[in-house]
Write a protein that holds these residues in place. Structure first.
Motif, PDB file in Angstrom:
ATOM      1  N   ASN A  10      48.748   4.375 -47.502  1.00 35.39           N
ATOM      2  CA  ASN A  10      48.570   3.453 -48.621  1.00 35.39           C
ATOM      3  C   ASN A  10      47.483   2.423 -48.357  1.00 35.39           C
ATOM      4  O   ASN A  10      47.313   1.479 -49.128  1.00 35.39           O
ATOM      5  N   GLN A  11      46.736   2.593 -47.250  1.00 36.01           N
ATOM      6  CA  GLN A  11      45.629   1.695 -46.964  1.00 36.01           C
ATOM      7  C   GLN A  11      44.364   2.495 -46.662  1.00 36.01           C
ATOM      8  O   GLN A  11      44.431   3.688 -46.371  1.00 36.01           O
ATOM      9  N   ARG A  12      43.241   1.807 -46.709  1.00 35.75           N
ATOM     10  CA  ARG A  12      41.952   2.435 -46.437  1.00 35.75           C
ATOM     11  C   ARG A  12      41.176   1.554 -45.455  1.00 35.75           C
ATOM     12  O   ARG A  12      40.174   0.943 -45.782  1.00 35.75           O
ATOM     13  N   CYS A  13      41.675   1.485 -44.230  1.00 35.04           N
ATOM     14  CA  CYS A  13      41.095   0.635 -43.201  1.00 35.04           C
ATOM     15  C   CYS A  13      39.726   1.187 -42.792  1.00 35.04           C
ATOM     16  O   CYS A  13      39.599   2.378 -42.500  1.00 35.04           O
ATOM     17  N   VAL A  14      38.733   0.330 -42.753  1.00 33.52           N
ATOM     18  CA  VAL A  14      37.346   0.779 -42.650  1.00 33.52           C
ATOM     19  C   VAL A  14      37.068   1.600 -41.391  1.00 33.52           C
ATOM     20  O   VAL A  14      36.261   2.536 -41.408  1.00 33.52           O
ATOM     21  N   MET A  15      37.735   1.263 -40.275  1.00 36.65           N
ATOM     22  CA  MET A  15      37.417   1.922 -38.998  1.00 36.65           C
ATOM     23  C   MET A  15      38.299   3.128 -38.726  1.00 36.65           C
ATOM     24  O   MET A  15      38.125   3.819 -37.713  1.00 36.65           O
ATOM     25  N   TYR A  72      41.276   7.651 -42.832  1.00 37.30           N
ATOM     26  CA  TYR A  72      40.919   7.228 -44.191  1.00 37.30           C
ATOM     27  C   TYR A  72      39.819   6.167 -44.230  1.00 37.30           C
ATOM     28  O   TYR A  72      39.570   5.574 -45.265  1.00 37.30           O
ATOM     29  N   GLY A  73      39.174   5.914 -43.100  1.00 36.81           N
ATOM     30  CA  GLY A  73      38.109   4.930 -43.054  1.00 36.81           C
ATOM     31  C   GLY A  73      36.808   5.450 -43.635  1.00 36.81           C
ATOM     32  O   GLY A  73      36.784   6.443 -44.382  1.00 36.81           O
ATOM     33  N   ASP A  74      35.717   4.811 -43.267  1.00 37.95           N
ATOM     34  CA  ASP A  74      34.407   5.145 -43.826  1.00 37.95           C
ATOM     35  C   ASP A  74      34.076   6.624 -43.688  1.00 37.95           C
ATOM     36  O   ASP A  74      33.478   7.233 -44.579  1.00 37.95           O
ATOM     37  N   LYS A  75      34.453   7.219 -42.550  1.00 38.87           N
ATOM     38  CA  LYS A  75      34.182   8.637 -42.304  1.00 38.87           C
ATOM     39  C   LYS A  75      35.483   9.423 -42.095  1.00 38.87           C
ATOM     40  O   LYS A  75      35.469  10.494 -41.500  1.00 38.87           O
ATOM     41  N   GLY A 126      51.245   8.159 -38.406  1.00 40.86           N
ATOM     42  CA  GLY A 126      50.821   8.811 -39.623  1.00 40.86           C
ATOM     43  C   GLY A 126      49.306   8.967 -39.659  1.00 40.86           C
ATOM     44  O   GLY A 126      48.673   9.008 -38.613  1.00 40.86           O
ATOM     45  N   GLY A 127      48.693   8.939 -40.853  1.00 44.15           N
ATOM     46  CA  GLY A 127      49.178   8.370 -42.085  1.00 44.15           C
ATOM     47  C   GLY A 127      50.004   7.124 -41.894  1.00 44.15           C
ATOM     48  O   GLY A 127      49.967   6.448 -40.892  1.00 44.15           O
ATOM     49  N   GLU A 128      50.751   6.838 -42.930  1.00 43.43           N
ATOM     50  CA  GLU A 128      51.714   5.742 -42.886  1.00 43.43           C
ATOM     51  C   GLU A 128      53.102   6.358 -42.903  1.00 43.43           C
ATOM     52  O   GLU A 128      53.526   6.922 -43.916  1.00 43.43           O
ATOM     53  N   PRO A 129      53.836   6.289 -41.775  1.00 43.23           N
ATOM     54  CA  PRO A 129      55.116   6.999 -41.673  1.00 43.23           C
ATOM     55  C   PRO A 129      56.143   6.607 -42.715  1.00 43.23           C
ATOM     56  O   PRO A 129      56.990   7.428 -43.095  1.00 43.23           O
ATOM     57  N   PHE A 130      56.077   5.363 -43.221  1.00 44.28           N
ATOM     58  CA  PHE A 130      57.066   4.941 -44.213  1.00 44.28           C
ATOM     59  C   PHE A 130      56.853   5.619 -45.572  1.00 44.28           C
ATOM     60  O   PHE A 130      57.691   5.484 -46.471  1.00 44.28           O
ATOM     61  N   ASP A 164      35.671  18.980 -36.654  1.00 46.14           N
ATOM     62  CA  ASP A 164      35.209  18.006 -37.641  1.00 46.14           C
ATOM     63  C   ASP A 164      35.672  16.587 -37.314  1.00 46.14           C
ATOM     64  O   ASP A 164      35.039  15.607 -37.707  1.00 46.14           O
ATOM     65  N   CYS A 165      36.792  16.461 -36.613  1.00 48.27           N
ATOM     66  CA  CYS A 165      37.470  15.169 -36.495  1.00 48.27           C
ATOM     67  C   CYS A 165      36.694  14.119 -35.704  1.00 48.27           C
ATOM     68  O   CYS A 165      36.770  12.926 -36.012  1.00 48.27           O
ATOM     69  N   LEU A 166      35.966  14.526 -34.682  1.00 47.18           N
ATOM     70  CA  LEU A 166      35.289  13.543 -33.831  1.00 47.18           C
ATOM     71  C   LEU A 166      34.301  12.688 -34.613  1.00 47.18           C
ATOM     72  O   LEU A 166      34.152  11.489 -34.353  1.00 47.18           O
ATOM     73  N   GLU A 167      33.629  13.289 -35.598  1.00 50.06           N
ATOM     74  CA  GLU A 167      32.664  12.550 -36.406  1.00 50.06           C
ATOM     75  C   GLU A 167      33.316  11.367 -37.129  1.00 50.06           C
ATOM     76  O   GLU A 167      32.641  10.374 -37.461  1.00 50.06           O
ATOM     77  N   SER A 168      34.621  11.427 -37.340  1.00 50.81           N
ATOM     78  CA  SER A 168      35.336  10.349 -38.030  1.00 50.81           C
ATOM     79  C   SER A 168      35.268   9.027 -37.269  1.00 50.81           C
ATOM     80  O   SER A 168      35.502   7.959 -37.843  1.00 50.81           O
ATOM     81  N   TYR A 169      34.985   9.102 -35.968  1.00 49.85           N
ATOM     82  CA  TYR A 169      34.932   7.900 -35.135  1.00 49.85           C
ATOM     83  C   TYR A 169      33.487   7.487 -34.820  1.00 49.85           C
ATOM     84  O   TYR A 169      33.272   6.578 -34.022  1.00 49.85           O
ATOM     85  N   ASN A 170      32.546   8.149 -35.467  1.00 45.75           N
ATOM     86  CA  ASN A 170      31.136   7.796 -35.338  1.00 45.75           C
ATOM     87  C   ASN A 170      30.796   6.775 -36.418  1.00 45.75           C
ATOM     88  O   ASN A 170      30.005   7.031 -37.322  1.00 45.75           O
ATOM     89  N   THR A 171      31.430   5.609 -36.333  1.00 41.58           N
ATOM     90  CA  THR A 171      31.427   4.639 -37.429  1.00 41.58           C
ATOM     91  C   THR A 171      30.450   3.488 -37.243  1.00 41.58           C
ATOM     92  O   THR A 171      30.094   2.812 -38.209  1.00 41.58           O
ATOM     93  N   GLY A 172      30.063   3.216 -36.005  1.00 39.11           N
ATOM     94  CA  GLY A 172      29.173   2.080 -35.759  1.00 39.11           C
ATOM     95  C   GLY A 172      29.882   0.751 -35.648  1.00 39.11           C
ATOM     96  O   GLY A 172      29.215  -0.292 -35.481  1.00 39.11           O
ATOM     97  N   TYR A 173      31.205   0.734 -35.718  1.00 37.98           N
ATOM     98  CA  TYR A 173      31.918  -0.542 -35.623  1.00 37.98           C
ATOM     99  C   TYR A 173      31.998  -1.082 -34.199  1.00 37.98           C
ATOM    100  O   TYR A 173      32.588  -2.131 -33.955  1.00 37.98           O
TER     101      TYR A 173
END
Length: 396
Positions: free
Chosen positions: A60-65, A69-72, A110-114, A259-268
């Motif tokens: 239920n959230q879209r945390c940027v990093m 569900y973040g930017d990537k 999760g996700g969000e386990p609740f 594919d998943c590793l690219e999700s952490y190539n965020t620049g944060y």
């Protein structure tokens, strides 16, 4: 930075029975670290120390990093109807019945386990099976379940909280900070009301370039939360070169597209001043907040900058996860890596977990990672599980 072993006194003083149960998992992880790394022809199932349950991929959230569900985030490309397909409670119960005799610690996330509709009966069933149950949540839905959480004796609940109100809401979603604090206060109030030691209440903070200078504000606010533990996660980051190298490696060695590793190539990680961050963390740790504070990973002061600016420099190696841990995804897929579930070992709808853990795909993964440089893959350089359980490299 304080050693992560500083969490042990918390368990001993809070509840000796809980400490005894968790020590069984610590012992198995220790065996995986110090004994020979076997692969084929060995019963790895008996050394199962930690099992991750991901009952839902929805959030239920879209945390940027966030790598989901973040930017990537990898989950953003999955259709909603697919994300909402989850295992029924009875399937989870069958799995629990299978693994309970091995007494692993269960970590639910999760996700969000609740958002999993049967989370409460699922966790209650695990507690009834005498398993240690810890939950990781964004905290926005905790308040309404606080009474039952305490009554059902969850061992621990870890709530994500990255900064004080304005910065936090900017990183996650507007208005969510107050919901999280309401959940934390509700758990504390119920523990007092029910005269309960459970659950241990922890905060997990992911360090990024958006919040690292606001951590002092959060630490001061946390004095009022009556928590037991605050974990500062230095964050999972990667770059183009690491992603490319890992993709080539996994295709060549394990015939797997990732594919998943690219999700952490965020620049944060970019722009984080390691010296300033270390000063912030040292200041926080030197003040008495009434709870234990640790970092993952705990680094020597002069290496904090390296962690963020030199992503191809290892700080931990020799991953032990495939020899003592396993992850169960919301669709029943089993994999070793929590954040990088590209290499699937099997599915609990089709096989027993024991057969999957001891299967050819699992053993090929073990053999490959053990024979790799530093006992890890190119993409493991800032993996959270490796930061928790990997071998500390001299100097770091």
């Amino acid at each position: 930075m304080k050693s992560n072993l500083s969490v042990v006194p918390i368990l001993l003083t809070k509840n000796f029975q809980l400490a005894t149960k968790v020590s069984n998992s610590f012992f198995k992880i220790g065996k995986a670290r110090f004994f020979g790394k076997r692969n084929f022809g060995y019963d790895h199932y008996k050394n199962l120390a930690l099992v991750y349950f991901k009952p839902t991929g929805d959030c239920n959230q879209r945390c940027v990093m966030c790598g989901q569900y973040g930017d990537k985030g990898i989950m953003k490309g999955i259709p909603v109807e697919e994300r909402k397909k989850v295992l029924p409670l009875e399937t989870w119960k069958k799995l629990i019945d299978e693994i309970a005799p091995k007494k692993p610690t269960i970590y639910v996330w999760g996700g969000e386990p609740f958002l999993y509709p049967d989370l409460m009966p699922l966790c209650k069933y695990m507690v009834e099976k005498n398993l240690v149950v810890a939950i990781n949540t964004n905290g926005t839905l905790v308040e309404q379940y606080a009474e039952q959480i305490v009554r059902d004796k969850w061992a621990a609940i870890f709530i994500s909280l990255d900064a004080f109100r304005d910065v936090y809401d900017d990183m996650r979603s507007k208005g969510s900070y107050d919901k999280v604090i309401a959940g934390i206060k509700a758990i504390s109030a119920e523990k007092k009301k029910q005269k309960a030691k459970y659950p241990l209440l922890g905060i997990v903070t992911v360090v990024t370039n958006k919040n690292y200078m606001d951590l002092v504000n959060l630490s001061e606010a946390s004095r009022e939360y009556n928590i037991d533990l605050h974990i500062y996660n230095l964050g999972t980051y990667t770059n183009d070169n690491v992603v490319t190298t890992q993709k080539q490696f996994m295709k060549e060695k394990l015939n797997t597209d990732i594919d998943c590793l690219e999700s952490y190539n965020t620049g944060y990680n970019l722009g984080i001043d390691g010296q300033k961050l270390y000063g912030v963390l040292k200041n926080i740790q030197n003040n008495n907040h009434g709870h234990t504070i640790i970092t993952v990973p705990a680094l020597n002061p002069e290496k904090t900058h390296t962690y963020y600016s030199e992503l191809e420099t290892p700080v931990r190696n020799h991953c032990v996860v495939p020899w003592c841990q396993v992850n169960i995804n919301y669709n029943g897929d089993v994999h070793f890596c929590a954040d990088y579930p590209d290499y699937i070992l099997g599915n609990i709808n089709e096989q027993s977990l024991k057969d999957i853990v001891n299967g050819d795909r699992a053993n090929l993964f073990r053999k490959t990672i053990h024979e790799s440089e530093g006992g890890m893959f190119p993409g493991c350089l800032r993996c959270y599980q490796n930061m928790l359980f990997g071998k500390k490299i001299k100097g770091f």
